[in-house]
Design a protein around this motif. Structure first.
Motif, mmCIF file in Angstrom:
data_model
loop_
_atom_site.group_PDB
_atom_site.id
_atom_site.type_symbol
_atom_site.label_atom_id
_atom_site.label_comp_id
_atom_site.label_asym_id
_atom_site.label_seq_id
_atom_site.Cartn_x
_atom_site.Cartn_y
_atom_site.Cartn_z
ATOM 1 N N ARG A 111 0.831 -1.209 0.000
ATOM 2 C CA ARG A 111 0.000 0.000 0.000
ATOM 3 C C ARG A 111 0.867 1.262 0.000
ATOM 4 N N LEU A 112 1.906 1.285 0.829
ATOM 5 C CA LEU A 112 2.794 2.452 0.883
ATOM 6 C C LEU A 112 3.483 2.669 -0.464
ATOM 7 N N TRP A 113 3.874 1.601 -1.100
ATOM 8 C CA TRP A 113 4.542 1.718 -2.413
ATOM 9 C C TRP A 113 3.569 2.310 -3.436
ATOM 10 N N GLY A 114 2.331 1.858 -3.394
ATOM 11 C CA GLY A 114 1.330 2.401 -4.311
ATOM 12 C C GLY A 114 1.047 3.872 -4.057
ATOM 13 N N GLN A 115 1.198 4.294 -2.802
ATOM 14 C CA GLN A 115 0.976 5.696 -2.437
ATOM 15 C C GLN A 115 2.243 6.543 -2.565
ATOM 16 N N LYS A 116 3.331 5.914 -3.018
ATOM 17 C CA LYS A 116 4.639 6.583 -3.161
ATOM 18 C C LYS A 116 5.122 7.134 -1.815
ATOM 19 N N GLU A 117 4.875 6.388 -0.779
ATOM 20 C CA GLU A 117 5.350 6.750 0.560
ATOM 21 C C GLU A 117 6.352 5.683 1.019
ATOM 22 N N TRP A 118 7.600 5.909 0.709
ATOM 23 C CA TRP A 118 8.625 4.937 1.081
ATOM 24 C C TRP A 118 9.713 5.540 1.968
ATOM 25 N N ASP A 119 9.460 6.708 2.544
ATOM 26 C CA ASP A 119 10.446 7.273 3.471
ATOM 27 C C ASP A 119 10.363 6.512 4.796
ATOM 28 N N GLY A 145 14.961 -4.053 24.184
ATOM 29 C CA GLY A 145 13.514 -4.109 24.007
ATOM 30 C C GLY A 145 13.087 -3.785 22.595
ATOM 31 N N GLY A 146 11.853 -4.168 22.274
ATOM 32 C CA GLY A 146 11.316 -3.916 20.948
ATOM 33 C C GLY A 146 11.846 -4.912 19.927
ATOM 34 N N THR A 147 11.129 -5.049 18.840
ATOM 35 C CA THR A 147 11.510 -6.011 17.799
ATOM 36 C C THR A 147 11.560 -5.401 16.403
ATOM 37 N N LEU A 148 11.047 -4.177 16.224
ATOM 38 C CA LEU A 148 10.961 -3.569 14.891
ATOM 39 C C LEU A 148 12.049 -2.535 14.675
ATOM 40 N N GLY A 149 12.734 -2.647 13.535
ATOM 41 C CA GLY A 149 13.705 -1.642 13.138
ATOM 42 C C GLY A 149 13.401 -1.137 11.740
ATOM 43 N N VAL A 150 13.430 0.187 11.544
ATOM 44 C CA VAL A 150 13.204 0.797 10.222
ATOM 45 C C VAL A 150 14.282 1.852 10.017
ATOM 46 N N ARG A 151 14.932 1.827 8.877
ATOM 47 C CA ARG A 151 15.976 2.809 8.577
ATOM 48 C C ARG A 151 16.053 3.035 7.076
ATOM 49 N N GLY A 152 16.826 4.040 6.705
ATOM 50 C CA GLY A 152 16.966 4.371 5.288
ATOM 51 C C GLY A 152 17.750 3.319 4.530
ATOM 52 N N MET A 153 17.769 3.445 3.217
ATOM 53 C CA MET A 153 18.485 2.511 2.354
ATOM 54 C C MET A 153 19.990 2.727 2.474
ATOM 55 N N ASP A 154 20.747 1.708 2.186
ATOM 56 C CA ASP A 154 22.211 1.817 2.216
ATOM 57 C C ASP A 154 22.705 2.500 0.947
ATOM 58 N N ALA A 155 23.808 3.230 1.079
ATOM 59 C CA ALA A 155 24.424 3.856 -0.091
ATOM 60 C C ALA A 155 25.023 2.784 -0.994
ATOM 61 N N ARG A 156 24.970 3.016 -2.286
ATOM 62 C CA ARG A 156 25.584 2.096 -3.236
ATOM 63 C C ARG A 156 26.437 2.890 -4.221
ATOM 64 N N THR A 164 22.717 7.298 -2.364
ATOM 65 C CA THR A 164 21.787 6.722 -1.393
ATOM 66 C C THR A 164 20.375 6.861 -1.947
ATOM 67 N N PRO A 165 19.770 5.768 -2.383
ATOM 68 C CA PRO A 165 18.433 5.865 -2.980
ATOM 69 C C PRO A 165 17.375 6.143 -1.912
ATOM 70 N N GLU A 166 16.263 6.686 -2.332
ATOM 71 C CA GLU A 166 15.140 6.893 -1.429
ATOM 72 C C GLU A 166 14.513 5.533 -1.097
ATOM 73 N N GLY A 167 13.966 5.428 0.092
ATOM 74 C CA GLY A 167 13.329 4.177 0.480
ATOM 75 C C GLY A 167 13.626 3.842 1.921
ATOM 76 N N ALA A 168 13.125 2.697 2.354
ATOM 77 C CA ALA A 168 13.290 2.277 3.747
ATOM 78 C C ALA A 168 13.536 0.776 3.806
ATOM 79 N N GLN A 169 14.341 0.377 4.788
ATOM 80 C CA GLN A 169 14.572 -1.031 5.085
ATOM 81 C C GLN A 169 13.836 -1.376 6.378
ATOM 82 N N VAL A 170 13.397 -2.607 6.461
ATOM 83 C CA VAL A 170 12.669 -3.078 7.641
ATOM 84 C C VAL A 170 13.324 -4.351 8.149
#
Length: 209
Positions: A111-119, A145-156, A164-170
């Motif tokens: 859904r986020l990809w379809g909405q162009k929300e990938w930050d 504590g906690g189990t979820l991590g979200v961060r930006g994409m790695d530089a290539r 560094t492309p736009e997007g997020a890693q989970v």
């Protein structure tokens, strides 16, 4: 004066002996000359010589002792150098639990990809609504504590510089041996289950480590 003459029979016998001796001498000389190649006469058959030993240039070089078994045209210690990209083993129970969480995450990323929300901020907020707690860290960098991590994409590296492309890693730690590793960016998104990585936990490590 008395003159002794040789009877005719004796003269014939002497002549025969002289001719026989001459014939034997000539035959002996002929046998010696049979081996004289300079005279153009037949020679005895040449003995066959063993085939020459292959020179070092003709032999194949030995296999490098530094190439790991099973690696074809690979760099020395290629497997060891990429060990950081290997995931740990998942137990059947861990894999089952991870697939269950992946099935919850995949529709959100789609859904986020379809909405162009990938930050990272938008992705994090959407996944926290599923009930996950954000993974924290202590003063020494340990998990807290906690189990979820979200961060930006790695530089290539592209052409001659890093991008560094736009997007997020989970990275979602479901169990000690099971993770959900995902991403969403402009071009696509993806979700998979795997064991934790040696150095980066539930986040896939970048190449060129």
């Amino acid at each position: 004066m008395l003159i002794f003459t040789t009877p005719p029979r004796r003269r014939c016998a002497a002549l025969v002996l002289l001719l026989s001796a001459t014939s034997l001498a000539l035959t002996g000389c002929g046998e010696e000359r049979a081996t004289d190649t300079a005279a153009g006469l037949p020679t005895s058959p040449a003995r066959s010589s063993p085939p020459p030993s292959p020179s070092p240039a003709m032999t194949s070089p030995p296999a490098s002792p530094y190439v790991e078994p099973g690696v074809v045209d690979g760099a020395p210690h290629n497997g060891d150098n990429n060990a950081y990209r290997r995931t740990g083993d998942m137990s059947p129970a861990g894999e089952k639990a991870a697939r269950r969480e992946a099935a919850r995450i995949e529709p959100v990323l789609k859904r986020l990809w379809g909405q162009k929300e990938w930050d990272p901020e938008s992705v994090r907020a959407a996944l926290l609504k599923l009930g996950y707690a954000e993974e924290g860290s202590g003063d020494a960098g340990e998990r807290a504590g906690g189990t979820l991590g979200v961060r930006g994409m790695d530089a290539r590296y592209e052409t001659d510089h890093y991008v560094t492309p736009e997007g997020a890693q989970v990275g979602l730690r479901v169990r000690a041996d099971a993770c959900v590793t995902a991403f969403v960016q402009e071009t696509n998104y993806g979700v998979k289950v795997n064991g934790p990585y040696m150095e980066t936990g539930c986040f896939e490590p970048p190449y060129g480590h």
